[in-house]
Enzyme design. Structure first.
Site, PDB file in Angstrom:
ATOM      1  N   HIS A   1       2.120   4.472  -2.881  1.00  0.00           N
ATOM      2  CA  HIS A   1       1.725   6.150  -2.969  1.00  0.00           C
ATOM      3  C   HIS A   1       3.111   6.410  -2.945  1.00  0.00           C
ATOM      4  CE1 HIS A   1      -1.489   7.169   0.005  1.00  0.00           C
ATOM      5  NE2 HIS A   1      -1.790   5.860   0.596  1.00  0.00           N
TER       6      HIS A   1
ATOM      7  N   GLU B   1      -4.296   8.081  -3.042  1.00  0.00           N
ATOM      8  CA  GLU B   1      -4.946   6.465  -2.571  1.00  0.00           C
ATOM      9  C   GLU B   1      -5.666   5.245  -3.462  1.00  0.00           C
ATOM     10  OE1 GLU B   1      -4.775   6.717   0.710  1.00  0.00           O
ATOM     11  OE2 GLU B   1      -5.547   4.609   0.715  1.00  0.00           O
TER      12      GLU B   1
ATOM     13  N   HIS C   1       1.035  -1.378  -0.704  1.00  0.00           N
ATOM     14  CA  HIS C   1       0.053   0.344   0.165  1.00  0.00           C
ATOM     15  C   HIS C   1       1.065   1.204   0.154  1.00  0.00           C
ATOM     16  CE1 HIS C   1      -3.660   2.305   1.165  1.00  0.00           C
ATOM     17  NE2 HIS C   1      -2.636   3.128   1.213  1.00  0.00           N
ATOM     18  N   GLU C   2       1.678   1.050   0.969  1.00  0.00           N
ATOM     19  CA  GLU C   2       2.786   2.978   1.149  1.00  0.00           C
ATOM     20  C   GLU C   2       3.593   2.663  -0.367  1.00  0.00           C
ATOM     21  OE1 GLU C   2       1.551   4.849   2.969  1.00  0.00           O
ATOM     22  OE2 GLU C   2       0.401   3.394   4.675  1.00  0.00           O
TER      23      GLU C   2
HETATM   24 ZN    ZN Z   1      -3.146   5.369   1.377  1.00  0.00          ZN
END
Ligand code: ZN
Length: 497
Positions: free
Chosen positions: A264, A290, A260-261
């Site tokens: 980003h 996101e 997830h990170e």
């Molecule tokens: Zn996030």
């Protein structure tokens, strides 16, 4: 020097100072000793005030107006549009409010950490009361048409309104609620125990790092550290930092958190560095940000092709998986269940957690819901939505860090991200070929996807607002339909519904 060049010089300087605050903020959440909190609050408050002074300097207003009327080229037009927006918002905020918000939220984060650890809402309540009062002042200063919440949303998702998100979420809930109910009612359940065996932290670290590198996170331009609440922060060109938390008895927490990170971070690492400090070097919005994390974490990272590549490696790294079949593992990582913690929720129920927060926040900001009554209201809504009772506030209204840093209006961007991710991925598969893309993943190749995302999204910075970017990239307005379609295609066969 032209007025435009002078404006950009000044704007970049403020951004450089802001990024110094970013380093301090990163340090605060990773390595700062707890007793440093009060002094760090003073440091952050000073930087916030200086940044605000630099941004709102009357000279900026003069240069901005002059540049706007001097026949700007396309790059300059985009920069001026977003600088105008930020400038107009910033000059409306009284300096004492900006400083006070920075000071209070820095201390409130410590109070929240303690309150959550003790599951004691009374430790956080006075801080939340202060923050809500300050955010109401902020909304009144910025101004709004229909709802004070609009002014707060706009900070995170420029152009979005309470009414537009309400409508989008209502459509989503209408399709999502029956789908979730059907999945939860299915007698077919994965063996969740697979993911709760022994996953030594050191092995998780090296495995997560390997996966991050494989999908395209550049470690010579980034770091991976440990925190309670994982995050990604772009400090500037060549320095994008992500964090995670490790649980030796749960595979998902760190691994999917890292993916997830990384999503980003890949966005931040591929913004045009030469435009740092100007809108053309900044991500579009939190919703678009996101979309990138969700795309890598879920659309890619919870899919079969991805694990056809990574599962044999996981079995090698973690002997506890040696007797597990790929299909069982895939079912376990795509387990749909009613659960208390948003960040651990599956893709299907996740957005219900967001809708709950989106509704509560509007009531908090409007004053319909008193801060003292938040735990009760939370638990009641939670019961209605999920049919289970949060056992304590740590698993209820204290679970998220957002309110402690003043992020009222932030949560909606997570669901926007899920919807954008599905719509973007739909388009990627049309452009690059779905089966070919799956073959890429099976072979551990993620470059074509990353290049597509950089070409269509990352390299443009804020050239387009979220709505326009979505139309340009996918040819359509944002809709909940591709997301629902994605869920159905994936989960109905899994659960036999
Ligand atoms: Zn996030």
């Amino acid at each position: 020097m032209s007025e435009y060049a002078e404006l950009i010089r000044r704007w970049k300087e403020a951004a450089i100072l802001g990024s110094c605050g970013g380093v301090l903020g990163w340090d605060e959440r990773t390595y700062m000793p707890r007793n440093g909190s009060a002094h760090r609050a003073e440091q952050m408050a000073l930087i916030a005030r200086l940044c605000h002074e630099m941004t709102t300097h009357p000279k900026n207003g003069e240069f901005l107006t002059a540049a706007e009327t001097s026949n700007p080229d396309d790059d300059a037009k985009a920069n001026l549009r977003e600088i105008r927006r930020a400038y107009d918002r910033a000059v409306k905020l009284p300096p004492d409010l900006v400083e006070e918000l920075a000071r209070v939220t820095t201390q409130a984060q410590q109070a929240w950490t303690d309150a959550r650890a003790a599951s004691d809402y009374s430790k956080f309540q006075p801080w939340l009361e202060k923050i809500v009062a300050l955010k109401r002042r902020e909304a009144a200063a910025v101004g709004y048409k229909d709802h004070p919440y609009d002014a707060l949303l706009d900070e995170f998702e420029p152009g979005a309104t309470t009414a537009s998100i309400r409508a989008l979420f209502a459509d989503l809930a209408a399709d999502l609620t029956p789908l979730v109910a059907a999945l939860l009612a299915s007698p077919r359940k994965p063996d969740r125990g697979i993911l709760h065996r022994d996953f030594p932290v050191e092995t998780q670290k090296s495995f997560g790092r390997m996966a991050a590198e494989t999908i395209g996170f550049q470690f010579d331009s980034g770091r991976l550290d440990v925190t309670t609440h994982p995050f990604c922060t772009g400090l500037g060109p060549g320095d994008v930092r992500i964090t995670t938390r490790y649980n030796p008895k749960h595979f998902n927490e760190s691994f999917f958190g890292v993916l997830h990170e990384c999503g980003h971070a890949i966005y931040e690492q591929n913004l045009p560095g030469e435009h740092f400090g100007t809108p053309l070097g900044v991500a579009v919005s939190l919703g678009i940000h996101e979309s990138q994390s969700r795309l890598w974490e879920n659309q890619v990272g919870r899919g079969q092709p991805f694990w056809e590549f990574f599962f044999p490696k996981a079995q090698q790294a973690f002997p506890c998986l040696s007797d597990v079949k790929l299909d069982d593992f895939l079912f376990a990582i795509n387990d749909v269940q009613a659960s208390f913690i948003r960040v651990e929720a599956d893709e299907a129920t996740y957005n219900l957690h967001i809708i709950l927060r989106f509704e509560l926040e509007q009531a908090i900001v409007s004053g319909d819901l008193k801060v003292a009554d938040v735990p009760g209201a939370w638990n009641e809504r939670f019961r209605k939505m999920f049919g289970i009772n949060p056992p304590d506030d740590a698993k209820g209204c204290l679970q998220d860090i957002h309110w402690s840093f003043g992020g009222l209006g932030y949560f909606a961007t997570y669901t926007l991200g899920n919807l954008y991710a599905a719509q973007f991925m739909d388009r990627v598969r049309q452009d690059l070929g779905g089966p070919q893309l799956d073959d890429d993943f099976r072979a551990g190749r993620f470059g074509r996807l990353k290049e597509w995302l950089t070409d269509r999204i990352h390299r443009h910075g804020q050239r387009y607002r979220a709505g326009e970017l979505c139309r340009r990239v996918t040819g359509r307005e944002l809709s909940h339909k591709p997301f629902i379609e994605y869920l159905r295609t994936k989960y109905e066969p899994l659960y036999g519904v």
